[in-house]
Write a protein that holds these residues in place. Structure first.
Motif, short mmCIF file in Angstrom:
data_model
loop_
_atom_site.label_atom_id
_atom_site.label_comp_id
_atom_site.label_asym_id
_atom_site.label_seq_id
_atom_site.Cartn_x
_atom_site.Cartn_y
_atom_site.Cartn_z
N UNK A 81 -1.63 2.65 -6.23
CA UNK A 81 -1.59 2.68 -4.51
C UNK A 81 -2.27 2.30 -4.18
N UNK A 82 -3.08 1.75 -3.47
CA UNK A 82 -4.47 1.12 -2.83
C UNK A 82 -4.54 1.94 -1.71
N UNK A 83 -5.74 2.05 -1.15
CA UNK A 83 -6.29 2.03 0.36
C UNK A 83 -6.82 0.16 0.86
N UNK A 84 -6.26 -0.53 2.15
CA UNK A 84 -6.49 -1.60 2.46
C UNK A 84 -7.55 -1.19 3.37
N UNK A 85 -8.13 -2.51 3.44
CA UNK A 85 -8.89 -2.66 4.35
C UNK A 85 -9.62 -3.86 5.26
#
Length: 275
Positions: A81-85
């Motif tokens: 799971x990733x940070x989205x920006x």
């Protein structure tokens, strides 16, 4: 334009460039996040972004979302799971990913998010754009970027102006913005605004007080309507829209790293506010 990928050992981060922009807009932030240990992916999205001599036709905003989700899926498959920006409309796409793929997005980094085109640097006839956009006229007109190019720093602004003159694009995006692209951005903004209450991930909102594209109405709306119990907002006083290139770029990177560090240290980050 090549994608940027910096491999690390901590939570992966997907950063999305702005409309008719390219990964150069986010390279400094990406490198700082990588220095803090994160795997960082900054892809180029054809048909949404633009680079020198790019002849890719503009595609609809639904296709922008699909490309962003595909890049997220690739990153999550490999690293988790990733940070989205993202910056500007790239931040809008990150919000849509958080809404549509909640199991894949663990937090949000929202830089110069644009949910309304209402900044001081836009033309006086901007109120006509939503009316003209749905008509065939959107295929006939293009808006040319002009100073300040989203940047308050005079030296960086001169550099961007030279890039635009020589190649038609720059680290701050393309020289020309088709009205059709603006129309698709308006369509995306409406979808994002509607879905804000359903977004539960921790969010960092970074915006300039003097943003010439999107006024402080956008960060205020985000802070008020996001469904997350953990929302942190920073307003910077020495930059314009392109926060990742301007005078406050180091502070933007520092605050982003600190936010992700605090999330990592919290046992239940989604239930805690870091402010």
């Amino acid at each position: 334009m090549k994608d940027l990928l910096f491999e690390g050992y901590r939570t992966p981060v997907l950063l999305l460039h702005g409309l008719r922009g390219n990964p150069m807009e986010l390279s400094t932030l990406a490198q700082r996040l990588h220095s803090a240990g994160h795997t960082v992916s900054v892809p180029f999205l054809p048909g949404y972004g633009q680079f020198s001599y790019d002849m890719t036709q503009l595609v609809r905003s639904e296709a922008w979302e699909e490309m962003a989700r595909d890049r997220l899926a690739q990153l999550v498959e490999r690293y988790g799971p990733a940070v989205a920006g993202g910056i500007c409309i790239g931040a809008d796409l990150a919000l849509r990913m958080a809404e549509q793929e909640p199991g894949s997005v663990c937090a949000l980094l929202l830089v110069s998010t644009t949910l309304y085109y209402d900044g001081w640097g836009l033309p006086s006839f901007r109120w006509l754009l939503p009316l003209v956009g749905p008509t065939p006229l959107r295929h006939c007109y293009t808006l040319r970027e002009k100073e300040p190019y989203g940047v308050k720093n005079a030296r960086v602004r001169e550099w961007i102006a030279r890039q635009m003159e020589i190649t038609g694009t720059s680290a701050a995006g393309a020289r020309d913005l088709p009205l059709a692209a603006i129309h698709e951005a308006y369509r995306l903004m409406r979808r994002v605004r509607k879905g804000l209450p359903t977004i539960r991930q921790p969010a960092l909102i970074l915006h300039a007080a003097e943003d010439e594209i999107a006024s402080l109405r956008t960060p205020s709306l985000l802070a008020a309507r996001l469904g997350s119990s953990c929302v942190r907002k920073f307003i910077f006083s020495n930059s314009y829209h392109m926060l990742t290139l301007d005078n406050d770029r180091d502070a933007v990177a520092r605050v982003s790293v600190e936010f992700l560090n605090q999330l990592a240290q919290a046992e239940q980050p989604a239930a805690r506010c870091l402010a």
